[in-house]
Design a protein around this motif. Structure first.
Motif, short mmCIF file in Angstrom:
data_model
loop_
_atom_site.label_atom_id
_atom_site.label_comp_id
_atom_site.label_asym_id
_atom_site.label_seq_id
_atom_site.Cartn_x
_atom_site.Cartn_y
_atom_site.Cartn_z
N GLU A 52 0.84 -1.21 0.00
CA GLU A 52 0.00 0.00 0.00
C GLU A 52 0.87 1.26 0.00
OE1 GLU A 52 -0.40 -2.56 2.15
OE2 GLU A 52 -2.06 -3.39 0.98
N TYR A 53 1.97 1.20 0.76
CA TYR A 53 2.82 2.39 0.83
C TYR A 53 3.48 2.66 -0.53
CZ TYR A 53 5.94 5.97 2.52
OH TYR A 53 6.58 7.17 2.68
N LEU A 54 3.94 1.60 -1.18
CA LEU A 54 4.53 1.79 -2.52
C LEU A 54 3.47 2.38 -3.46
CD1 LEU A 54 6.75 1.46 -4.69
CD2 LEU A 54 5.86 -0.82 -5.13
N GLN A 55 2.25 1.84 -3.37
CA GLN A 55 1.18 2.33 -4.27
C GLN A 55 0.93 3.83 -4.04
OE1 GLN A 55 -2.01 -0.47 -3.59
NE2 GLN A 55 -0.86 -2.13 -4.53
N GLU A 56 0.96 4.24 -2.75
CA GLU A 56 0.81 5.68 -2.46
C GLU A 56 1.95 6.48 -3.08
OE1 GLU A 56 0.61 6.22 1.80
OE2 GLU A 56 -1.06 4.79 1.92
N GLN A 57 3.16 5.92 -2.98
CA GLN A 57 4.34 6.61 -3.55
C GLN A 57 4.21 6.76 -5.06
OE1 GLN A 57 7.04 8.07 -1.99
NE2 GLN A 57 5.61 7.80 -0.30
N VAL A 58 3.67 5.72 -5.69
CA VAL A 58 3.52 5.75 -7.15
C VAL A 58 2.51 6.85 -7.53
CG1 VAL A 58 2.69 4.42 -9.13
CG2 VAL A 58 4.20 3.34 -7.46
N VAL A 59 1.40 6.92 -6.79
CA VAL A 59 0.39 7.96 -7.07
C VAL A 59 1.03 9.35 -6.88
CG1 VAL A 59 -1.79 8.98 -6.29
CG2 VAL A 59 -1.57 6.49 -6.47
N GLU A 60 1.80 9.48 -5.80
CA GLU A 60 2.49 10.74 -5.52
C GLU A 60 3.43 11.12 -6.66
OE1 GLU A 60 2.92 14.02 -3.48
OE2 GLU A 60 1.47 12.45 -2.97
N ALA A 61 4.19 10.14 -7.16
CA ALA A 61 5.15 10.38 -8.25
C ALA A 61 4.43 10.88 -9.49
CB ALA A 61 5.93 9.10 -8.56
N ILE A 62 3.26 10.31 -9.77
CA ILE A 62 2.50 10.71 -10.96
C ILE A 62 1.96 12.13 -10.78
CG2 ILE A 62 0.43 10.19 -12.32
CD1 ILE A 62 1.04 7.22 -11.46
N LYS A 63 1.49 12.39 -9.57
CA LYS A 63 0.96 13.72 -9.26
C LYS A 63 2.04 14.79 -9.47
CE LYS A 63 -1.68 15.81 -5.53
NZ LYS A 63 -2.18 15.57 -4.18
N GLU A 64 3.24 14.49 -8.98
CA GLU A 64 4.34 15.48 -9.09
C GLU A 64 4.75 15.73 -10.53
OE1 GLU A 64 7.50 13.97 -6.63
OE2 GLU A 64 6.20 14.01 -4.86
N SER A 65 4.57 14.72 -11.40
CA SER A 65 5.10 14.87 -12.76
C SER A 65 4.03 15.30 -13.76
CB SER A 65 5.68 13.54 -13.23
OG SER A 65 4.62 12.66 -13.56
N ASN A 66 2.75 15.27 -13.34
CA ASN A 66 1.68 15.41 -14.31
C ASN A 66 0.78 16.59 -13.98
OD1 ASN A 66 -0.40 14.86 -16.08
ND2 ASN A 66 -0.08 12.65 -15.91
N SER A 67 0.71 17.55 -14.89
CA SER A 67 -0.10 18.73 -14.60
C SER A 67 -1.60 18.40 -14.65
CB SER A 67 0.25 19.87 -15.55
OG SER A 67 0.23 19.39 -16.85
N SER A 68 -1.99 17.45 -15.52
CA SER A 68 -3.43 17.09 -15.59
C SER A 68 -3.65 15.78 -14.84
CB SER A 68 -3.87 16.98 -17.04
OG SER A 68 -3.02 16.06 -17.70
N PHE A 69 -3.40 15.82 -13.56
CA PHE A 69 -3.44 14.62 -12.72
C PHE A 69 -4.87 14.12 -12.51
CE2 PHE A 69 -3.73 13.07 -8.26
CZ PHE A 69 -3.04 11.88 -8.44
N ASP A 70 -5.10 12.82 -12.76
CA ASP A 70 -6.41 12.22 -12.52
C ASP A 70 -6.22 11.12 -11.47
OD1 ASP A 70 -8.57 10.44 -12.55
OD2 ASP A 70 -9.12 11.03 -14.60
N GLU A 71 -6.72 11.39 -10.27
CA GLU A 71 -6.44 10.49 -9.15
C GLU A 71 -6.97 9.07 -9.38
OE1 GLU A 71 -7.19 12.20 -5.39
OE2 GLU A 71 -6.36 10.46 -4.32
N LYS A 72 -8.13 8.98 -10.01
CA LYS A 72 -8.74 7.65 -10.22
C LYS A 72 -7.83 6.80 -11.12
CE LYS A 72 -13.07 5.62 -11.83
NZ LYS A 72 -12.76 5.34 -13.24
N ASP A 73 -7.39 7.40 -12.23
CA ASP A 73 -6.49 6.70 -13.16
C ASP A 73 -5.20 6.28 -12.46
OD1 ASP A 73 -8.11 6.94 -15.26
OD2 ASP A 73 -6.81 8.27 -16.44
N ALA A 74 -4.64 7.24 -11.71
CA ALA A 74 -3.36 6.98 -11.05
C ALA A 74 -3.50 5.84 -10.04
CB ALA A 74 -2.86 8.25 -10.37
N LYS A 75 -4.60 5.82 -9.30
CA LYS A 75 -4.81 4.77 -8.30
C LYS A 75 -5.02 3.41 -8.96
CE LYS A 75 -6.26 6.95 -4.08
NZ LYS A 75 -7.34 7.47 -3.28
N GLU A 76 -5.75 3.42 -10.04
CA GLU A 76 -6.00 2.17 -10.78
C GLU A 76 -4.66 1.61 -11.29
OE1 GLU A 76 -7.99 -0.15 -11.84
OE2 GLU A 76 -6.77 -0.72 -13.57
N PHE A 77 -3.83 2.51 -11.83
CA PHE A 77 -2.49 2.10 -12.30
C PHE A 77 -1.66 1.58 -11.13
CE2 PHE A 77 1.92 3.84 -12.65
CZ PHE A 77 2.40 3.03 -13.66
#
Ligand code: NAD
Length: 482
Positions: A52-77
């Motif tokens: 779970e912690y890695l998954q949170e980190q992955v979502v965080e990494a996507i958020k930091e790199s992506n201006s049009s961040f979509d939380e649902k997509d990122a969490k699914e990924f």
């Protein structure tokens, strides 16, 4: 895009590279459908993280790199990510890793396909490769190994590492990654050369006076002094990025645009690489360490740097080939930290014309790799009102919208690993030649009897060492970018 089934194991899953580059790049490939339902990633590192912690980190990494961040997509990924804490030397951990990979293979129908990504300190690469082999981590489908730089510390250690790797992986499943080869303008060198008669016809000694490659950074080593002390500018930048660019500039045209033909052409060039003698190093190389700036201490006072360190933070030098279209044309390079700008560029300097109009400026072709993407030609014309010549740039560049579409180098190269395209990865036989060159320069620098130029201190915010302005073959030559 084809949907490729795979279990990917990232060694160094809690590291900087994974966070800043690999997770965002994988997310983009996921969104484009290259990897989707049948993929999963195991992040491994020393820290005792949970899935779970890695998954949170992955979502965080996507958020930091992506201006049009979509939380649902990122969490699914991120739900495709699993964590296995692991110490590279512990056999039991590889057994646990194998069990997890087997389980995920079944769960995601990954068809026994595995990609192993070594995103860790290079001293671990050989140990990991040996364990992958001994504990039989490889799957029943394809098995590919992606390996970060630096590949070895010199030719001898690179040979040893290659030996260790080749026991588990055939050369054609090893992907030695150099993210410069994924950059838009680096990938533009061959089309520029091969599709424009105006460029193609002048790509030879008759018209080109010299070529110049500048990879400059404006920052110093910061907190990474410990790593830098094991490397230096020559090993960190020249042995890989600079040589990759130079190879693309100087190689003969391949007979076809597939990976085999491109590497054949590269090899033909590299077999003719001139290995510098101590005399050449004395004349045509310069090295130095940066001095303090307002915001950073001098290199010798940086954290984890030996106060009497001889490690260079800047190097300039010359490369020559005996074969290829630009055989005999000097190719100069310089790279360093704490320079004026953060910029990566190539300047192709043509011979001057001296005629009825006087000694006109040379036509140069400049390829800007970073921070923007641009190619421009400098050409001469007449001034409007007064006598004399004026100089203008003809530019090939992208709009803001186009720039936003340019994929990051890691995204491009990871895509190539998934589709097994080795065009933009370094082959062992090429790497060997790069190391021979670097070893010869290092040996000359180490030999105190040879009266080689000593390490210089250079001011921050400028263009490196003073003596780098005098490494040229002719007095009339100078750095175009200044
Ligand atoms: P990092 O120090 O941030 O990460 C290293 C990772 O290795 C961490 O996950 C850490 O937990 C793990 N690790 C360390 N010791 C371990 C051990 N004994 N057992 C198991 N795991 C261990 O490093 P980084 O910046 O991510 O760089 C990784 C690699 O990528 C290096 O080869 C580097 O040269 C290369 N690289 C990095 C970048 C970048 O931008 N960071 C760019 C190009 C290449």
């Amino acid at each position: 895009m084809e949907n490729i089934p795979v279990v990917m194991i990232i060694f160094g899953g809690s590291g900087d590279l994974a966070h800043r580059k690999l997770y965002p790049a994988l997310f983009n490939l996921y969104q484009k459908g290259l990897i989707h339902d049948h993929f999963s990633v195991i992040g491994t590192a020393r820290r005792p993280w949970s899935h779970e912690y890695l998954q949170e980190q992955v979502v965080e990494a996507i958020k930091e790199s992506n201006s049009s961040f979509d939380e649902k997509d990122a969490k699914e990924f991120a739900s495709h990510f699993y964590y296995q804490s692991h110490d590279v030397t512990d056999v039991d951990h590889y057994i646990a890793l194998k069990e997890l990979a087997t389980k995920l293979d079944k769960k995601y129908h990954a068809e026994g396909n595995r990609i192993f990504y070594m995103a860790m300190a290079p001293r671990f690469f050989g140990t990991i490769a040996t364990h992958i082999n001994d504990q039989k981590l490889v799957g029943s489908g394809f098995n590919r190994l992606v390996i970060e730089k630096p590949f070895g510390h010199d030719l001898a250690s690179a040979e040893k590492l290659n030996q260790e790797i080749s026991e588990s992986f055939a050369e054609d499943s090893v992907y030695r990654i150099d993210h410069y080869l994924g950059k838009e303008m680096v990938q533009n060198i061959m089309p520029l050369r091969m599709t424009n008669p105006i460029v193609n016809n002048i790509w030879c000694k008759k018209y080109i006076a010299n070529m110049q490659v500048t990879l400059a950074e404006s920052l110093g080593v910061g907190t990474r002094g410990g790593y830098y002390e094991t490397s230096g500018a020559l090993r960190d930048m020249v042995q890989n990025h600079i040589f990759q660019i130079i190879t693309l500039l100087a190689m003969p045209e391949p007979k076809a645009l597939d990976s085999d033909h491109i590497h054949e052409a590269k090899q033909e060039l590299l077999d003719s690489l001139v290995i510098p003698t101590p005399e050449m190093v004395k004349q045509h190389f310069s090295r130095g360490q940066y001095l303090a700036s307002d915001d950073e201490v001098e290199y010798l006072k940086a954290d984890q740097v030996a106060p009497d360190s001889k490690v260079e933070t800047f190097v300039a030098g010359e490369v020559n080939f005996k074969k290829g279209p630009v055989a005999g044309v000097p190719i100069y390079f310089r790279t360093g930290k704490k320079m004026k700008d953060k910029v990566s560029r190539i300047d192709i300097v043509l011979h001057h014309m001296n005629n009825l109009y006087g000694n006109a400026h040379s036509n140069n072709i400049s390829i800007i790799i970073d921070p923007r993407s641009e190619i421009f030609f400098t050409i001469n014309g007449k001034k409007i009102t007064t006598e004399g010549l004026r100089r203008e740039n003809l530019s090939y560049k992208f709009s803001k919208e186009e720039m936003a579409q340019v994929p990051d180098g890691y995204e491009r190269l990871l895509h190539d690993v998934f589709v097994a395209d080795r065009t933009n990865f370094t082959h062992w036989s090429e790497l060997k030649q790069y190391w021979k060159f670097v070893d010869a320069v290092e040996a000359a620098w180490q030999d105190e009897n040879k009266d080689i130029k000593q390490l210089e201190q250079y001011p921050s915010g400028e263009f490196g060492t003073e003596s780098s302005n005098h490494i040229f073959e002719k007095d009339t030559e100078h750095w175009i970018y200044r």
